[in-house]
Design a protein around this motif. Structure first.
Motif, PDB file in Angstrom:
ATOM      1  N   THR A   1      10.605 -10.741   7.313  1.00  0.00           N
ATOM      2  CA  THR A   1      11.852 -11.473   7.077  1.00  0.00           C
ATOM      3  C   THR A   1      12.094 -12.469   8.207  1.00  0.00           C
ATOM      4  OG1 THR A   1      12.728  -9.500   5.985  1.00  0.00           O
ATOM      5  CG2 THR A   1      14.307 -11.208   6.548  1.00  0.00           C
ATOM      6  N   LYS A   2      11.665 -12.142   9.413  1.00  0.00           N
ATOM      7  CA  LYS A   2      11.797 -13.075  10.535  1.00  0.00           C
ATOM      8  C   LYS A   2      11.027 -14.362  10.263  1.00  0.00           C
ATOM      9  CE  LYS A   2      12.864  -9.961  14.376  1.00  0.00           C
ATOM     10  NZ  LYS A   2      12.449  -9.484  15.719  1.00  0.00           N
ATOM     11  N   ASP A   3       9.854 -14.234   9.627  1.00  0.00           N
ATOM     12  CA  ASP A   3       9.079 -15.427   9.272  1.00  0.00           C
ATOM     13  C   ASP A   3       9.839 -16.284   8.265  1.00  0.00           C
ATOM     14  OD1 ASP A   3       7.002 -14.594  10.883  1.00  0.00           O
ATOM     15  OD2 ASP A   3       5.820 -13.756   9.232  1.00  0.00           O
ATOM     16  N   VAL A   4      10.487 -15.637   7.298  1.00  0.00           N
ATOM     17  CA  VAL A   4      11.255 -16.344   6.271  1.00  0.00           C
ATOM     18  C   VAL A   4      12.396 -17.122   6.923  1.00  0.00           C
ATOM     19  CG1 VAL A   4      12.782 -16.034   4.273  1.00  0.00           C
ATOM     20  CG2 VAL A   4      10.662 -14.699   4.449  1.00  0.00           C
ATOM     21  N   VAL A   5      13.091 -16.477   7.844  1.00  0.00           N
ATOM     22  CA  VAL A   5      14.220 -17.109   8.528  1.00  0.00           C
ATOM     23  C   VAL A   5      13.734 -18.243   9.431  1.00  0.00           C
ATOM     24  CG1 VAL A   5      16.073 -16.738  10.207  1.00  0.00           C
ATOM     25  CG2 VAL A   5      15.672 -15.049   8.396  1.00  0.00           C
ATOM     26  N   ALA A   6      12.705 -17.982  10.204  1.00  0.00           N
ATOM     27  CA  ALA A   6      12.200 -18.987  11.147  1.00  0.00           C
ATOM     28  C   ALA A   6      11.727 -20.248  10.442  1.00  0.00           C
ATOM     29  CB  ALA A   6      11.064 -18.393  11.984  1.00  0.00           C
ATOM     30  N   ALA A   7      11.225 -20.086   9.207  1.00  0.00           N
ATOM     31  CA  ALA A   7      10.716 -21.233   8.455  1.00  0.00           C
ATOM     32  C   ALA A   7      11.821 -22.011   7.753  1.00  0.00           C
ATOM     33  CB  ALA A   7       9.692 -20.753   7.428  1.00  0.00           C
TER      34      ALA A   7
ATOM     35  N   ASP B   1      19.743  -9.401  10.446  1.00  0.00           N
ATOM     36  CA  ASP B   1      19.017  -8.696  11.508  1.00  0.00           C
ATOM     37  C   ASP B   1      17.805  -9.495  11.979  1.00  0.00           C
ATOM     38  OD1 ASP B   1      20.859  -6.685  11.306  1.00  0.00           O
ATOM     39  OD2 ASP B   1      19.541  -5.249  10.298  1.00  0.00           O
ATOM     40  N   ALA B   2      17.317 -10.401  11.111  1.00  0.00           N
ATOM     41  CA  ALA B   2      16.165 -11.237  11.467  1.00  0.00           C
ATOM     42  C   ALA B   2      16.592 -12.535  12.146  1.00  0.00           C
ATOM     43  CB  ALA B   2      15.341 -11.550  10.221  1.00  0.00           C
ATOM     44  N   GLY B   3      17.904 -12.720  12.352  1.00  0.00           N
ATOM     45  CA  GLY B   3      18.380 -13.879  13.095  1.00  0.00           C
ATOM     46  C   GLY B   3      19.116 -14.924  12.296  1.00  0.00           C
TER      47      GLY B   3
ATOM     48  N   ASP C   1      31.490 -18.590   3.431  1.00  0.00           N
ATOM     49  CA  ASP C   1      30.628 -19.364   2.539  1.00  0.00           C
ATOM     50  C   ASP C   1      29.315 -18.606   2.390  1.00  0.00           C
ATOM     51  OD1 ASP C   1      29.121 -21.133   1.097  1.00  0.00           O
ATOM     52  OD2 ASP C   1      29.171 -22.750   2.591  1.00  0.00           O
ATOM     53  N   LEU C   2      29.185 -17.850   1.306  1.00  0.00           N
ATOM     54  CA  LEU C   2      28.031 -16.980   1.121  1.00  0.00           C
ATOM     55  C   LEU C   2      26.742 -17.744   0.864  1.00  0.00           C
ATOM     56  CD1 LEU C   2      29.633 -14.108  -1.004  1.00  0.00           C
ATOM     57  CD2 LEU C   2      29.300 -14.217   1.478  1.00  0.00           C
ATOM     58  N   THR C   3      26.840 -19.050   0.608  1.00  0.00           N
ATOM     59  CA  THR C   3      25.636 -19.852   0.411  1.00  0.00           C
ATOM     60  C   THR C   3      25.163 -20.503   1.708  1.00  0.00           C
ATOM     61  OG1 THR C   3      26.898 -21.837  -0.161  1.00  0.00           O
ATOM     62  CG2 THR C   3      26.302 -20.371  -1.972  1.00  0.00           C
ATOM     63  N   SER C   4      25.853 -20.215   2.811  1.00  0.00           N
ATOM     64  CA  SER C   4      25.462 -20.745   4.115  1.00  0.00           C
ATOM     65  C   SER C   4      24.862 -19.626   4.949  1.00  0.00           C
ATOM     66  CB  SER C   4      26.682 -21.342   4.833  1.00  0.00           C
ATOM     67  OG  SER C   4      26.325 -21.792   6.122  1.00  0.00           O
ATOM     68  N   CYS C   5      23.579 -19.759   5.244  1.00  0.00           N
ATOM     69  CA  CYS C   5      22.866 -18.705   5.974  1.00  0.00           C
ATOM     70  C   CYS C   5      21.814 -19.380   6.865  1.00  0.00           C
ATOM     71  CB  CYS C   5      22.211 -17.747   4.972  1.00  0.00           C
ATOM     72  SG  CYS C   5      22.329 -16.009   5.409  1.00  0.00           S
ATOM     73  N   ALA C   6      22.277 -20.209   7.787  1.00  0.00           N
ATOM     74  CA  ALA C   6      21.370 -20.983   8.652  1.00  0.00           C
ATOM     75  C   ALA C   6      20.453 -20.049   9.452  1.00  0.00           C
ATOM     76  CB  ALA C   6      22.203 -21.851   9.603  1.00  0.00           C
ATOM     77  N   PRO C   7      19.197 -20.472   9.650  1.00  0.00           N
ATOM     78  CA  PRO C   7      18.611 -21.780   9.326  1.00  0.00           C
ATOM     79  C   PRO C   7      17.966 -21.864   7.940  1.00  0.00           C
ATOM     80  CG  PRO C   7      17.057 -20.516  10.615  1.00  0.00           C
ATOM     81  CD  PRO C   7      18.282 -19.651  10.482  1.00  0.00           C
ATOM     82  N   LEU C   8      18.260 -20.947   7.024  1.00  0.00           N
ATOM     83  CA  LEU C   8      17.723 -21.063   5.672  1.00  0.00           C
ATOM     84  C   LEU C   8      18.145 -22.405   5.071  1.00  0.00           C
ATOM     85  CD1 LEU C   8      18.367 -17.473   4.243  1.00  0.00           C
ATOM     86  CD2 LEU C   8      16.252 -18.382   5.236  1.00  0.00           C
ATOM     87  N   SER C   9      17.231 -23.084   4.408  1.00  0.00           N
ATOM     88  CA  SER C   9      17.517 -24.423   3.887  1.00  0.00           C
ATOM     89  C   SER C   9      18.354 -24.388   2.620  1.00  0.00           C
ATOM     90  CB  SER C   9      16.215 -25.183   3.625  1.00  0.00           C
ATOM     91  OG  SER C   9      15.411 -24.475   2.682  1.00  0.00           O
TER      92      SER C   9
ATOM     93  N   ASP D   1      11.628 -19.530  -1.967  1.00  0.00           N
ATOM     94  CA  ASP D   1      10.477 -19.088  -1.174  1.00  0.00           C
ATOM     95  C   ASP D   1      10.464 -17.578  -1.000  1.00  0.00           C
ATOM     96  OD1 ASP D   1       9.575 -21.772  -0.565  1.00  0.00           O
ATOM     97  OD2 ASP D   1      11.338 -21.898   0.744  1.00  0.00           O
ATOM     98  N   ALA D   2      11.641 -16.976  -1.056  1.00  0.00           N
ATOM     99  CA  ALA D   2      11.769 -15.529  -0.874  1.00  0.00           C
ATOM    100  C   ALA D   2      13.028 -15.081  -1.602  1.00  0.00           C
ATOM    101  CB  ALA D   2      11.840 -15.173   0.608  1.00  0.00           C
ATOM    102  N   GLY D   3      13.116 -13.779  -1.842  1.00  0.00           N
ATOM    103  CA  GLY D   3      14.291 -13.279  -2.538  1.00  0.00           C
ATOM    104  C   GLY D   3      14.536 -11.817  -2.256  1.00  0.00           C
ATOM    105  N   GLY D   4      15.753 -11.383  -2.584  1.00  0.00           N
ATOM    106  CA  GLY D   4      16.124  -9.980  -2.427  1.00  0.00           C
ATOM    107  C   GLY D   4      16.111  -9.305  -3.782  1.00  0.00           C
ATOM    108  N   ILE D   5      15.447  -8.158  -3.865  1.00  0.00           N
ATOM    109  CA  ILE D   5      15.271  -7.485  -5.143  1.00  0.00           C
ATOM    110  C   ILE D   5      15.199  -5.977  -4.940  1.00  0.00           C
ATOM    111  CG2 ILE D   5      12.755  -7.623  -5.057  1.00  0.00           C
ATOM    112  CD1 ILE D   5      12.777  -8.183  -8.084  1.00  0.00           C
ATOM    113  N   GLU D   6      15.620  -5.238  -5.942  1.00  0.00           N
ATOM    114  CA  GLU D   6      15.478  -3.790  -5.912  1.00  0.00           C
ATOM    115  C   GLU D   6      14.014  -3.466  -6.185  1.00  0.00           C
ATOM    116  OE1 GLU D   6      17.126  -0.204  -8.665  1.00  0.00           O
ATOM    117  OE2 GLU D   6      18.598  -1.650  -7.914  1.00  0.00           O
ATOM    118  N   LEU D   7      13.392  -2.709  -5.286  1.00  0.00           N
ATOM    119  CA  LEU D   7      11.945  -2.513  -5.360  1.00  0.00           C
ATOM    120  C   LEU D   7      11.524  -1.803  -6.642  1.00  0.00           C
ATOM    121  CD1 LEU D   7       9.280  -3.016  -3.947  1.00  0.00           C
ATOM    122  CD2 LEU D   7       9.580  -0.843  -2.726  1.00  0.00           C
ATOM    123  N   ARG D   8      12.267  -0.798  -7.078  1.00  0.00           N
ATOM    124  CA  ARG D   8      11.860  -0.076  -8.285  1.00  0.00           C
ATOM    125  C   ARG D   8      11.994  -0.954  -9.525  1.00  0.00           C
ATOM    126  NH1 ARG D   8      16.770   4.417  -8.184  1.00  0.00           N
ATOM    127  NH2 ARG D   8      18.499   2.927  -8.256  1.00  0.00           N
TER     128      ARG D   8
END
Length: 302
Positions: A139-145, A169-171, A178-186, A207-214
């Motif tokens: 997740t840190k890679d996702v945020v950093a990018a 937690d990844a920064g 504003d739930l659509t603001s999550c810098a530095p996510l584009s 590029d990435a997403g949150g999902i229930e694994l099952r």
């Protein structure tokens, strides 16, 4: 008959019809169960699929409790909360986040949750996923990018709250107002459901997403998502979805419903419900959800 007397008669008839309809809707048997048990389910997949999927469960509950059971699937998570608050539901299947949002509006009592087939515990897993050929390994890679991220329904525990926790937690600096603001996510989007999030990541619109694994595993089994096309870069444990009683359901009825769940033995029905068995839960089981939702601005349903 004069116009005035006709209006009065029609008004009286309307009151009588409304009274009969209300009485029928709220009729309670001697054992405390409603003559018609109104059951609501959050649409963690498309509402039409969810409704068809839960039909065997509806039949089981009706036969076990010897009462009529009406199944309601809202178009979104908030719709079930609204129906509970309006006392249009007796029992509802909620995510942990939807439950704590509901308790902020009306008196609801957690009854049971499933013991998950994959973890063997009352907890299941929320995941952050990317395409298998993406360079991200965490997740840190996702945020950093500064990636584009897709959540599911805004009120989803495993598709919204816990992915947001992992991002924070990844920064990521996710805003409360504003739930659509999550810098530095584009970019941040809400797809409305886990299946839609999986497709968003597959198509490259996220590029990435949150999902229930099952649910991801189920989509892979069904062929909706090619096996191995998505990579899981992080998971978090989540307390299981609670079945809750609405404010007007008495203790005797609650006990009967808990017993109906904990005594399910049909493996096909348990598989449908993604459960090994059911376990009783209380409000304290959702303390972490309640606290983190408040921290991240998700305690109030949209």
């Amino acid at each position: 008959m004069t116009r005035t007397r006709l209006k009065a008669a029609l008004a009286a008839l309307s009151v009588l019809v409304a009274s009969v309809a209300c009485s029928a809707a709220t009729a309670v048997r001697s054992d405390g169960l409603p003559a018609t048990l109104r059951v609501g389910v959050i649409p963690n997949i498309s509402p039409e699929t969810q409704r068809a999927q839960y039909e065997p469960f509806r039949k089981y509950l009706a036969e076990r409790l010897k009462t009529e059971v009406e199944l309601f699937v809202a178009t979104n998570y908030a719709g079930v909360v609204t129906a509970l608050a309006a006392k249009k539901l007796d029992v509802a299947y909620l995510g942990g986040l939807t439950y704590v949002q509901a308790e902020a509006q009306t008196k609801v009592v957690p009854l049971v949750t499933e013991v998950d087939q994959e973890t063997g515990t009352p907890e299941y897993l929320s995941a952050v996923v990317t395409k298998a050929d993406a360079s991200f390994r965490s997740t840190k890679d996702v945020v950093a990018a500064g990636a584009k991220f897709a959540f599911g329904d805004v009120s989803s525990t495993s598709g919204s709250l816990y992915p947001r926790i992992m991002l924070a937690d990844a920064g990521a600096r996710c805003q409360v107002r504003d739930l659509t603001s999550c810098a530095p996510l584009s970019a941040v989007t809400f797809t409305g459901g886990h299946d839609a999030t999986a497709q968003a990541v597959l198509s490259g619109s996220a590029d990435a997403g949150g999902i229930e694994l099952r649910i991801l595993h189920r989509l892979e089994k069904q062929g909706s998502v090619p096996q191995g096309a998505l990579r899981v870069v992080e998971t978090r444990k989540v307390m299981g979805y609670p079945w809750v009683a609405g404010p007007d359901l008495g203790q005797g009825a609650r006990a009967a419903i808990v017993k109906a769940f904990t005594e399910i033995s049909d493996p096909r029905l348990l598989d449908l419900m993604r459960a090994k068995r059911y376990a009783a839960v209380s409000a304290t089981h959702y303390n972490e959800v309640r606290e983190r939702a408040a921290d991240l601005g998700l305690l109030t349903a949209p």
